[in-house]
Write an enzyme that holds these catalytic residues in place. Structure first.
Site, PDB file in Angstrom:
ATOM      1  N   CYS A  90       0.894  -1.114   0.105  1.00 16.47           N
ATOM      2  CA  CYS A  90       0.456  -0.091  -0.221  1.00 16.47           C
ATOM      3  C   CYS A  90       0.750   0.916   0.233  1.00 16.47           C
ATOM      4  CB  CYS A  90      -1.107   0.116   0.974  1.00 16.47           C
ATOM      5  SG  CYS A  90      -2.657   1.021   0.923  1.00 16.47           S
ATOM      6  N   HIS A 129      -3.535  -5.183   0.478  1.00 11.92           N
ATOM      7  CA  HIS A 129      -2.582  -5.460   1.641  1.00 11.92           C
ATOM      8  C   HIS A 129      -2.883  -7.215   1.817  1.00 11.92           C
ATOM      9  CE1 HIS A 129      -2.310  -2.141   3.834  1.00 11.92           C
ATOM     10  NE2 HIS A 129      -3.465  -1.105   2.980  1.00 11.92           N
ATOM     11  N   GLU A 139      -1.373  -8.908   4.057  1.00 11.28           N
ATOM     12  CA  GLU A 139      -0.705  -9.624   5.453  1.00 11.28           C
ATOM     13  C   GLU A 139      -1.859  -9.842   6.143  1.00 11.28           C
ATOM     14  OE1 GLU A 139      -1.947  -5.088   5.945  1.00 11.28           O
ATOM     15  OE2 GLU A 139      -0.853  -6.426   4.695  1.00 11.28           O
TER      16      GLU A 139
END
Length: 238
Positions: free
Chosen positions: A113, A215, A217
């Site tokens: 990001c 994202h 994660e």
């Protein structure tokens, strides 16, 4: 051999209800967990002076740049528009220095990001401060209040790019941003985009620098394929 991945931290610089002015450096736990899941050793790098960057990079085998505030447009010679949200020039300058030090040391970098945007600016590129005002984006690129781990938007990858090999030609991602890459930095190629043509991933000519606008994660637990992006960082760092 344990692969050490430096994760550049953010820092809290506003008073909060519970902590008042007890400011601190921090990183969201999912980044740490993703590096561990991929077999690496996460090393959180506290925000420092840009002159510290080379010393930090010497300590690690690879670098992860996380999400967060928008970059200050003064760093790519542009004045802020009224839609520009909070920026943090101290974090910006430090992370740009980390990118330059890692490139100089031939150590791999993964940007997520904001991290993708930092890489682009560090290598001479520019950003859209607001994709709706400046490029006419038509899709919802900030899915809140939809939960972070739920993919909501398709991206399409470039054939034979790192992301195409890891995730396939077209797949769903999550999305939380209003800035994005405009002009690409030196040696970078766009390797994925949304249907309204926002750049969703980049890769360097040598393959050692790569980044995504979404994202992973936040998704690797519920959509395990996304851990492959962190696996790729660990493999490049060997």
């Amino acid at each position: 051999m344990t692969i050490k991945i430096g994760i550049a931290s953010n820092h809290m610089i506003h008073p909060t209800q519970t902590l008042d002015t007890n400011y601190f450096d921090y990183i969201q736990k999912d980044y740490v967990d993703a590096i561990r899941k991929a077999g690496g050793l996460p090393v959180v790098l506290p925000l420092g002076d840009p002159s510290d960057a080379e010393d930090y990079i010497e300590l690690v085998d690879g670098l992860l740049l996380a999400g967060g505030q928008g970059l200050s447009p003064v760093l790519y010679d542009t004045e802020p528009i009224r839609e520009m949200a909070e920026s943090d020039i101290y974090r910006d300058r430090f992370e740009i220095a980390l990118v330059k030090a890692a490139v100089k040391a031939h150590k791999p970098i993964l940007g997520i990001c904001r991290g993708e945007q930092v890489i682009n600016v560090a290598l001479g590129g520019t950003l859209y401060q607001d994709i709706y005002v400046q490029m006419g984006a038509t899709e919802k690129h900030n899915q809140l209040p939809t939960s972070w781990e739920i993919p909501t938007q398709h991206v399409t990858t470039t054939a034979d790019s790192f992301l195409d090999k890891l995730m396939g030609h077209r797949f769903l991602v999550n999305t939380f941003h209003h800035q994005a890459i405009h002009d690409l930095g030196k040696g970078l190629t766009a390797v994925a985009e949304s249907d309204d043509h926002v750049i969703e991933a980049i890769e360097s000519d040598d393959g050692n620098v790569f980044a995504v606008q979404f994202h992973p994660e936040r998704m690797f637990r519920t959509t395990p394929a996304f851990i492959s992006i962190f696996d790729h960082l660990i493999e490049r760092a060997h």
